[in-house]
Write a protein that holds these residues in place. Structure first.
Motif, PDB file in Angstrom:
ATOM      1  N   ASP A 227      -3.514   2.159  -2.415  1.00 31.79           N
ATOM      2  CA  ASP A 227      -2.087   2.476  -2.489  1.00 31.79           C
ATOM      3  C   ASP A 227      -1.722   2.840  -3.928  1.00 31.79           C
ATOM      4  O   ASP A 227      -1.696   1.987  -4.801  1.00 31.79           O
ATOM      5  CB  ASP A 227      -1.268   1.277  -2.011  1.00 31.79           C
ATOM      6  CG  ASP A 227       0.199   1.623  -1.814  1.00 31.79           C
ATOM      7  OD1 ASP A 227       0.550   2.822  -1.820  1.00 31.79           O
ATOM      8  OD2 ASP A 227       1.004   0.677  -1.667  1.00 31.79           O
ATOM      9  N   GLU A 228      -1.458   4.101  -4.173  1.00 33.97           N
ATOM     10  CA  GLU A 228      -1.138   4.631  -5.506  1.00 33.97           C
ATOM     11  C   GLU A 228      -2.115   4.140  -6.583  1.00 33.97           C
ATOM     12  O   GLU A 228      -1.714   3.580  -7.596  1.00 33.97           O
ATOM     13  CB  GLU A 228       0.307   4.271  -5.889  1.00 33.97           C
ATOM     14  CG  GLU A 228       1.289   4.766  -4.840  1.00 33.97           C
ATOM     15  CD  GLU A 228       2.511   5.444  -5.418  1.00 33.97           C
ATOM     16  OE1 GLU A 228       2.400   6.001  -6.537  1.00 33.97           O
ATOM     17  OE2 GLU A 228       3.548   5.413  -4.747  1.00 33.97           O
TER      18      GLU A 228
ATOM     19  N   THR B 179       3.497   2.896   1.268  1.00 35.07           N
ATOM     20  CA  THR B 179       2.986   1.513   1.229  1.00 35.07           C
ATOM     21  C   THR B 179       3.057   0.884   2.620  1.00 35.07           C
ATOM     22  O   THR B 179       2.108   0.217   3.057  1.00 35.07           O
ATOM     23  CB  THR B 179       3.786   0.681   0.206  1.00 35.07           C
ATOM     24  OG1 THR B 179       3.552   1.228  -1.093  1.00 35.07           O
ATOM     25  CG2 THR B 179       3.369  -0.781   0.219  1.00 35.07           C
TER      26      THR B 179
END
Ligand code: ADP
Ligand code: MG
Length: 235
Positions: free
Chosen positions: A169-170, A47
């Motif tokens: 992000d993910e 992140t």
């Protein structure tokens, strides 16, 4: 020339009197039109790294060059403008606006940059919803569609301003494995269709197979990713 050049990026967070190193001397380049992934366990720095590339945060030291702009040197307004004009974002929790329809959610970034007429906006939105297979759901609200469909809408929203780079992000952390693989495959299709560069992070080695470039990340450093892929069997 690469689209993104990271040079000796380090980042520490300060908590009281303690410095927490999150990224340690990362240097790498990301080529235009690539689908790139950072794979690593929770707390490895994914992140933090995506926030720095996405001009949401600055490195403690080192430089970030995106398509000829030293983004680490931009002030707050400059960074906001750069993000709006050049970057798209996809989030783990989809972040669709619950009171807006699918169509209105995808239109929203275009309204923010105030460049197009209502008719042009609508045309762009419908073209993107078509591309991600969600045109027939345009009038639905986010709570009326599945998680996988929400993420398809979020992919359309990220692309509607025609950004050079999309950061995710993910993006699949809240999806089952099959749906997760479908969403990554969709990014790949969109890359093929629009030439957009995509960077996504994940802690799940099973979904990295669609990426062109896989960077392992561990304890704030780029590492050989093969250690994460050991023991992963497809089938
Ligand atoms: P990941 O996304 O891979 O889980 P992060 O980038 O969130 O990793 O975190 C990397 C390291 O930085 C971790 O040790 C985490 O605890 C720390 N960290 C992240 N954000 C902050 C913050 N705002 N303040 C202090 N430490 C942080
Ligand atoms: Mg994270």
């Amino acid at each position: 020339m690469p689209l993104v050049q990271l040079r000796n990026i380090s980042k520490s967070y300060t908590l009281g009197e303690v410095d927490i190193p999150a990224l340690k001397d990362i240097s790498l380049e990301i080529g235009k039109g690539n689908l790139v992934t950072f794979v690593g366990p929770s707390g490895s720095g994914k992140t933090t790294l995506l926030n720095i590339i996405g001009c949401m945060d600055k490195p403690t030291s080192g430089s970030v060059l995106i398509d000829d702009t030293r983004t680490d040197a931009l002030d707050r307004n400059g960074a906001a403008r750069f993000r709006g004009e050049n970057l798209g974002f996809i989030f783990q929790s989809f972040n669709l606006i619950p009171v807006l329809s699918v169509l209105e959610n995808v239109e929203y970034p275009l309204i923010m940059i105030r460049k197009e007429s209502a008719a042009t906006r609508k045309e762009k939105v419908m073209r993107l919803l078509e591309a991600v297979g969600m045109a027939d759901q345009a009038e639905k609200r986010p709570d009326q569609i599945s998680g996988g469909q929400r993420q398809r809408v979020a992919v359309a929203r990220a692309l509607v301003t025609n950004p050079m780079l999309v950061l995710a992000d993910e993006p699949t952390a809240n999806l089952d494995r099959k749906t997760a693989q479908d969403v990554i495959a969709l990014m790949r299709e969109m890359r093929d269709q629009y030439g957009t560069t995509f960077i996504f992070s994940t802690h799940d080695p099973r979904i990295v197979e669609h990426a062109d470039v896989i960077h392992g990340i561990e304890d704030g450093r780029i590492v050989d990713h093969s250690s994460f892929l050991e023991g992963v069997h497809h089938g």
